[in-house]
Design a protein around this motif. Structure first.
Motif, PDB file in Angstrom:
ATOM      1  N   GLY A 290     -36.806  18.111  -5.209  1.00 50.68           N
ATOM      2  CA  GLY A 290     -37.198  17.616  -6.539  1.00 50.68           C
ATOM      3  C   GLY A 290     -37.571  16.148  -6.506  1.00 50.68           C
ATOM      4  O   GLY A 290     -38.143  15.652  -5.531  1.00 50.68           O
ATOM      5  N   ARG A 291     -37.265  15.481  -7.591  1.00 46.14           N
ATOM      6  CA  ARG A 291     -37.560  14.045  -7.667  1.00 46.14           C
ATOM      7  C   ARG A 291     -36.589  13.278  -6.759  1.00 46.14           C
ATOM      8  O   ARG A 291     -35.543  13.775  -6.382  1.00 46.14           O
ATOM      9  N   ASN A 292     -36.927  12.057  -6.445  1.00 45.52           N
ATOM     10  CA  ASN A 292     -36.021  11.124  -5.780  1.00 45.52           C
ATOM     11  C   ASN A 292     -35.528  11.615  -4.427  1.00 45.52           C
ATOM     12  O   ASN A 292     -34.382  11.403  -4.060  1.00 45.52           O
ATOM     13  N   ILE A 293     -36.381  12.321  -3.688  1.00 50.62           N
ATOM     14  CA  ILE A 293     -35.970  12.850  -2.396  1.00 50.62           C
ATOM     15  C   ILE A 293     -35.499  11.725  -1.488  1.00 50.62           C
ATOM     16  O   ILE A 293     -34.434  11.791  -0.880  1.00 50.62           O
ATOM     17  N   HIS A 294     -36.278  10.655  -1.407  1.00 52.66           N
ATOM     18  CA  HIS A 294     -35.950   9.553  -0.503  1.00 52.66           C
ATOM     19  C   HIS A 294     -34.614   8.905  -0.895  1.00 52.66           C
ATOM     20  O   HIS A 294     -33.746   8.679  -0.055  1.00 52.66           O
ATOM     21  N   GLU A 295     -34.465   8.647  -2.159  1.00 51.12           N
ATOM     22  CA  GLU A 295     -33.276   7.950  -2.642  1.00 51.12           C
ATOM     23  C   GLU A 295     -32.021   8.818  -2.486  1.00 51.12           C
ATOM     24  O   GLU A 295     -30.971   8.337  -2.072  1.00 51.12           O
ATOM     25  N   THR A 296     -32.138  10.098  -2.789  1.00 51.70           N
ATOM     26  CA  THR A 296     -31.009  11.012  -2.617  1.00 51.70           C
ATOM     27  C   THR A 296     -30.543  11.004  -1.166  1.00 51.70           C
ATOM     28  O   THR A 296     -29.352  10.890  -0.863  1.00 51.70           O
ATOM     29  N   ARG A 297     -31.506  11.089  -0.272  1.00 49.30           N
ATOM     30  CA  ARG A 297     -31.182  11.135   1.155  1.00 49.30           C
ATOM     31  C   ARG A 297     -30.525   9.833   1.610  1.00 49.30           C
ATOM     32  O   ARG A 297     -29.597   9.833   2.408  1.00 49.30           O
ATOM     33  N   GLU A 298     -31.009   8.718   1.077  1.00 47.39           N
ATOM     34  CA  GLU A 298     -30.437   7.431   1.455  1.00 47.39           C
ATOM     35  C   GLU A 298     -28.948   7.356   1.061  1.00 47.39           C
ATOM     36  O   GLU A 298     -28.103   6.961   1.862  1.00 47.39           O
ATOM     37  N   TRP A 299     -28.639   7.761  -0.137  1.00 46.61           N
ATOM     38  CA  TRP A 299     -27.250   7.774  -0.593  1.00 46.61           C
ATOM     39  C   TRP A 299     -26.392   8.676   0.289  1.00 46.61           C
ATOM     40  O   TRP A 299     -25.269   8.333   0.651  1.00 46.61           O
TER      41      TRP A 299
ATOM     42  N   ILE B  53     -27.098  21.315   1.004  1.00 47.90           N
ATOM     43  CA  ILE B  53     -27.081  20.881  -0.387  1.00 47.90           C
ATOM     44  C   ILE B  53     -28.483  20.412  -0.726  1.00 47.90           C
ATOM     45  O   ILE B  53     -29.405  20.551   0.074  1.00 47.90           O
ATOM     46  N   GLY B  54     -28.663  19.840  -1.894  1.00 47.37           N
ATOM     47  CA  GLY B  54     -29.975  19.331  -2.251  1.00 47.37           C
ATOM     48  C   GLY B  54     -30.388  19.795  -3.620  1.00 47.37           C
ATOM     49  O   GLY B  54     -30.119  20.927  -4.010  1.00 47.37           O
ATOM     50  N   ASN B  55     -31.015  18.894  -4.334  1.00 51.09           N
ATOM     51  CA  ASN B  55     -31.471  19.267  -5.666  1.00 51.09           C
ATOM     52  C   ASN B  55     -32.868  19.878  -5.592  1.00 51.09           C
ATOM     53  O   ASN B  55     -33.536  19.835  -4.571  1.00 51.09           O
ATOM     54  N   SER B  56     -33.266  20.494  -6.688  1.00 48.35           N
ATOM     55  CA  SER B  56     -34.619  21.041  -6.771  1.00 48.35           C
ATOM     56  C   SER B  56     -35.229  20.474  -8.034  1.00 48.35           C
ATOM     57  O   SER B  56     -34.603  19.681  -8.736  1.00 48.35           O
ATOM     58  N   ALA B  57     -36.450  20.884  -8.309  1.00 49.31           N
ATOM     59  CA  ALA B  57     -37.106  20.383  -9.511  1.00 49.31           C
ATOM     60  C   ALA B  57     -36.332  20.792 -10.759  1.00 49.31           C
ATOM     61  O   ALA B  57     -36.458  20.186 -11.810  1.00 49.31           O
ATOM     62  N   VAL B  58     -35.506  21.827 -10.603  1.00 52.27           N
ATOM     63  CA  VAL B  58     -34.866  22.404 -11.786  1.00 52.27           C
ATOM     64  C   VAL B  58     -33.487  21.822 -12.076  1.00 52.27           C
ATOM     65  O   VAL B  58     -33.079  21.711 -13.224  1.00 52.27           O
ATOM     66  N   THR B  59     -32.740  21.469 -11.032  1.00 56.10           N
ATOM     67  CA  THR B  59     -31.341  21.102 -11.274  1.00 56.10           C
ATOM     68  C   THR B  59     -30.901  19.866 -10.513  1.00 56.10           C
ATOM     69  O   THR B  59     -31.558  19.398  -9.600  1.00 56.10           O
TER      70      THR B  59
ATOM     71  N   SER C 112     -28.424  16.107  -9.801  1.00 59.67           N
ATOM     72  CA  SER C 112     -28.667  14.668  -9.753  1.00 59.67           C
ATOM     73  C   SER C 112     -28.190  14.113  -8.417  1.00 59.67           C
ATOM     74  O   SER C 112     -27.497  14.788  -7.663  1.00 59.67           O
ATOM     75  N   ILE C 113     -28.536  12.866  -8.125  1.00 56.99           N
ATOM     76  CA  ILE C 113     -28.096  12.239  -6.881  1.00 56.99           C
ATOM     77  C   ILE C 113     -26.571  12.203  -6.809  1.00 56.99           C
ATOM     78  O   ILE C 113     -25.979  12.517  -5.778  1.00 56.99           O
ATOM     79  N   GLU C 114     -25.942  11.805  -7.912  1.00 56.12           N
ATOM     80  CA  GLU C 114     -24.484  11.716  -7.937  1.00 56.12           C
ATOM     81  C   GLU C 114     -23.861  13.042  -7.514  1.00 56.12           C
ATOM     82  O   GLU C 114     -22.942  13.082  -6.693  1.00 56.12           O
ATOM     83  N   GLU C 115     -24.363  14.104  -8.089  1.00 56.70           N
ATOM     84  CA  GLU C 115     -23.807  15.419  -7.748  1.00 56.70           C
ATOM     85  C   GLU C 115     -23.981  15.726  -6.273  1.00 56.70           C
ATOM     86  O   GLU C 115     -23.105  16.309  -5.637  1.00 56.70           O
ATOM     87  N   GLU C 116     -25.125  15.358  -5.721  1.00 54.90           N
ATOM     88  CA  GLU C 116     -25.390  15.692  -4.318  1.00 54.90           C
ATOM     89  C   GLU C 116     -24.475  14.907  -3.376  1.00 54.90           C
ATOM     90  O   GLU C 116     -24.001  15.436  -2.373  1.00 54.90           O
ATOM     91  N   VAL C 117     -24.224  13.636  -3.680  1.00 58.14           N
ATOM     92  CA  VAL C 117     -23.325  12.851  -2.830  1.00 58.14           C
ATOM     93  C   VAL C 117     -21.915  13.442  -2.892  1.00 58.14           C
ATOM     94  O   VAL C 117     -21.245  13.602  -1.872  1.00 58.14           O
ATOM     95  N   GLU C 118     -21.477  13.790  -4.075  1.00 62.40           N
ATOM     96  CA  GLU C 118     -20.151  14.404  -4.186  1.00 62.40           C
ATOM     97  C   GLU C 118     -20.108  15.736  -3.442  1.00 62.40           C
ATOM     98  O   GLU C 118     -19.120  16.054  -2.771  1.00 62.40           O
TER      99      GLU C 118
END
Lengths: 542, 542
Positions: B178-187, B145-151, B153-159
């Protein structure tokens, strides 16, 4: 009768190419028009429906093209592709399929003569575009349609046929069991550009109100003749389900899962007699020979679960099918052999080996097989795994399985998914068999992918509509169709793009050989670093 | 943070079974409660989310269960499963995965010690439920999974993570760029019951604003430490992309398709130096060893098309990965090896053979491979064919491919389709490898099917919700869930039903053996004919 789907496939045009040596005859091709000015021609099963010039009227039916072809004289009263092939004659049908496949007519004739290939083409189905089924040729796929007592109408079934052919079905089986069996089949045959198969025992059973014990040879025979007159190109006959094989299924996990097989088993037990399909097989050959109907010898005892794969019931029947193959061929009748079912991967190859040994390499025509039982709703996938592997091992035609297998009858969407999935399995096998030309399409698509020709990538794919739709979900704008990235990685991260830049740089600087690299051209590195910055310039709006 | 999907899977309950020899430790099981009073226990990756008793709060994260386990003392400063295994110690993690797989702890220890299996379990990810990857065990699957610069959000990735685990993902890779790589991974890490992998070069590249030439060892190292501290269990490192291999890709149809591979190739060319991942590999081992992070040695030069399969670039890199495997293991670090990509069926086995030979049988972890290039939008299927075959040949973990591959990022539905498709491939391989217990589920489901226990058939399947939905499309009424037929054939034509009647009759009348049949029990036939009428009585409303 409602309208059926017509019109060309995305970025493609219909063409007709001459059949060499047969003036006036031509075969269809789907030409994909690429954005770089090139084109790529594809085998085309879709019939006149994708030709904007064709006048489609399902009430009238397709043109009876094959009636205008000059066929050879019968030999000893038989007018079948098999007897002509054995006599060294290349028929219009053989020339047609040879041109279509890009092989020599002599190869086709030889394979048909040896019984290793069949061309199912009932004289009474002149609307059909001939195709060949055999291990020397591209792997073919069959789509099953048909209504049951519970669902569907004639209109839906005709549309399913057109739809299946549009996406690549090479043949079609009408497995209707409900009302209007005869009428449904008539509509399908008159409008089908691909060969049509049936299982006549289904209609025979309707005639006796669903009671297998009431079936007789006469009722069955008359049903076969009725269907033969309509133009059915190949018929599944479960003549290998013998009385003495029935007990072999008693301890199975899933008993007998073939409808025809279970009907004949019930008949045999009820009468405690040998199957009338077996005892009257020669008479059946005489009927088939008259129309050049191809036998599809049914595997009534095929395994319906992983547990039952390759068991004694299955292989006992296969031995009998081998015996019947010889009889049919001795009457000049073409034969293919149906195969399983549910088989774990490590038992797949044995099926092909035995079939070839016992049935003189008659074309094998398998249902999947499903490589596991645990995924109802995904059995197109469980079976695509088995199908690709069994085709690699030599199976000539694959009967598709849709997502609805075990759960319900396929609707139009399921038919498409089933067809595309089986085109994948068939093509994967063509690649693995190193079939001439098979890889050309992969290479063309991959080149389009690497060069960011998105439209070409869609058009060359098995399902351009869905490929485009998925792409557009995240990057719908028209410029994105030519953008040098996609939504997966975004502009900065695209490996293909970086890779293309790497290649350009390496080639322009003589770094595309090991020797050049090893020579240590350190002076080039500064230059690449300079150029590197341009690699990541914002994408131009195109 | 929005809610994630919770609640049990259809007709199933969550249970926890004791880990023998480790008081207080337990592993999860999904118990399918069958309508016949029996039950069937399944390997369960879904975490507490399917436990109605569990309190789920994604803001808090899952319980840090492994922190409470008693781990052995470090050996020479190393606290990794590999060094403990070599010392003959069975860790809590080894006992846990052994109980979960139904094998002996000693087998797990031995396989880990030999480097033929890995247990990715960063000390800093105590929320994870240990699992083992190795050819001696059930084939595992990974979801990306994982977001990119284009699409996204963190919420979507956790789900997506919770959703992937629910349907059977054994591990998860967060490939966010994309943005918030560190924060997404933490969640993701704080809420993931399954091991999490990453490709650190992606985040490193973000730190240099997307310019590969600006990457340095120091930036990469710091990124690895940052991710290690967060608890990443395994990391893909493309340390096998050497400067001298880059020219080998120049004449490929699709060049370099791995993002990590193309980044490192660009870096090597820009600096005309050997990859810092290669030159600093020992330092990397020292970091990995501290946390017990598992190497996933990336195949940066994997083929991206059928044309490029098994070429010199691919196998040159594999040889280097073999060299790096030995180094990593000499530092007590667990290793698995990533594999292709796009490979036609006939070239698949060679990949496994070479990997095992060059990499001392380190677990092979492959992306598909796709068996053909021509089906974008269906690459979960093209790759399931290759995945099943490569797993049969010995691959230990399969990285899923979704329908969006090559076209866009997977959404939640795509993630599920990818996971289910890969569970099919993995299970098909377990069957083919004759893995103990694998066939039990097939048999249970097939028995349910043959006995018309529709609910059980759904519950035992990989996707009960979709199986039920498809069945209900044509026969939605509740009685149809127990009816002895379905919409495929309708009441009169059901082969399973006829077959069950045939079996009952044969058994009751001593006709279930070949001898009995051959003895010619003609007197039985009249009786079956009488009974036969009852076979076709209208279905009782149940």
């Amino acid at each position: 009768m409602s309208a059926v789907t017509t019109g060309p496939i995305q970025d493609s045009t219909k063409r007709y190419e001459d059949v060499p040596g047969f003036p006036g005859m031509s075969y269809p091709v789907r030409r994909v028009n690429l954005s770089n000015g090139e084109h790529f021609d594809l085998y085309d099963t879709s019939g006149p429906y994708t030709d904007p010039q064709a006048r489609i009227d399902v009430e009238v039916g397709l043109a009876k093209t094959r009636d205008g072809w000059e066929h050879p004289e019968p030999i000893d009263g038989a007018a079948t592709q098999l007897v002509w092939a054995r006599a060294g004659i290349i028929t219009p049908e053989m020339a047609y399929v040879a041109a279509r496949e890009g092989v020599s007519p002599e190869l086709v004739r030889d394979e048909v003569a040896r019984g290793r290939a069949v061309i199912p083409a009932n004289h009474r189905h002149p609307e059909s575009e001939p195709m060949v089924i055999g291990k020397a040729f591209a792997v073919k796929i069959n789509a099953n349609i048909g209504n049951s007592a519970v669902t569907s109408s004639i209109e839906e079934e005709v549309e399913k046929m057109v739809w299946a052919a549009r996406w690549g079905a090479d043949t079609l089986m009408d497995l209707s069991t409900g009302r209007n069996i005869h009428e449904t089949r008539e509509w399908i045959l008159r409008n089908s550009p691909i060969p049509v198969g049936t299982v006549p025992i289904y209609q025979a059973l309707e005639k006796v109100k669903g009671d297998p014990a009431s079936l007789t040879w006469e009722i069955f025979r008359d049903t076969v003749i009725e269907q033969a007159e309509q133009g059915v190109d190949y018929m599944t006959v479960h003549a290998g389900v013998l009385l003495r094989y029935v007990p072999l299924t008693a301890k199975r996990v899933t008993g007998i899962v073939s409808r025809g097989g279970s009907i004949m088993a019930a008949w045999c037990l009820a009468h405690h007699q040998e199957s009338f399909l077996y005892t009257h097989f020669v008479e059946l050959c005489q009927i088939f020979r008259k129309y050049d109907i191809t036998f599809s010898l049914g595997d009534g005892l095929r395994p319906g679960s992983i547990a039952d794969a390759n068991d004694e019931a299955q292989f006992a029947e296969l031995r009998t099918l081998g015996e019947l193959t010889k009889i049919a061929k001795s009457h000049g009748v073409q034969v293919m052999i149906e195969g399983p079912g549910h088989v774990p991967m490590h038992k797949i190859v044995e099926n092909v080996r035995l079939e070839e040994e016992l049935c003189e390499e008659a074309p094998f025509y398998t249902l999947g097989p499903l490589a596991t039982d645990i995924a109802p709703a995904y059995d197109h996938i469980t079976s695509a795994i088995g199908a690709a592997m069994i085709a690699q091992a030599g199976t000539a035609m694959l009967c598709y399985v849709t997502p609805k297998e075990h759960l319900g009858l396929p609707n139009r969407d399921d038919v498409k998914v089933g067809v595309i999935t089986y085109k994948i399995a068939a093509h994967a096998a063509d690649l693995a068999k190193q079939h001439p030309r098979a890889q050309e399409r992969d290479d063309a698509l991959s080149r389009a992918r690497f060069e960011f020709r998105w439209r070409d990538q869609f058009a060359l794919s098995l399902d351009p509509d869905t490929a485009r739709e998925y792409h557009d979900e995240t990057l719908p704008a028209e410029p994105a169709k030519t953008a040098h990235f996609c939504s997966m990685c975004g502009p900065k991260f695209c490996s293909m793009r970086i890779s293309a830049d790497v290649r350009t740089y390496a080639q322009e600087n003589g770094l595309d050989s090991l020797e050049a690299i090893e020579a240590g051209m350190a002076d080039k590195s500064a230059e690449f670093a300079r150029m590197g910055s341009s690699v990541y310039l914002p994408i131009r709006a195109v």
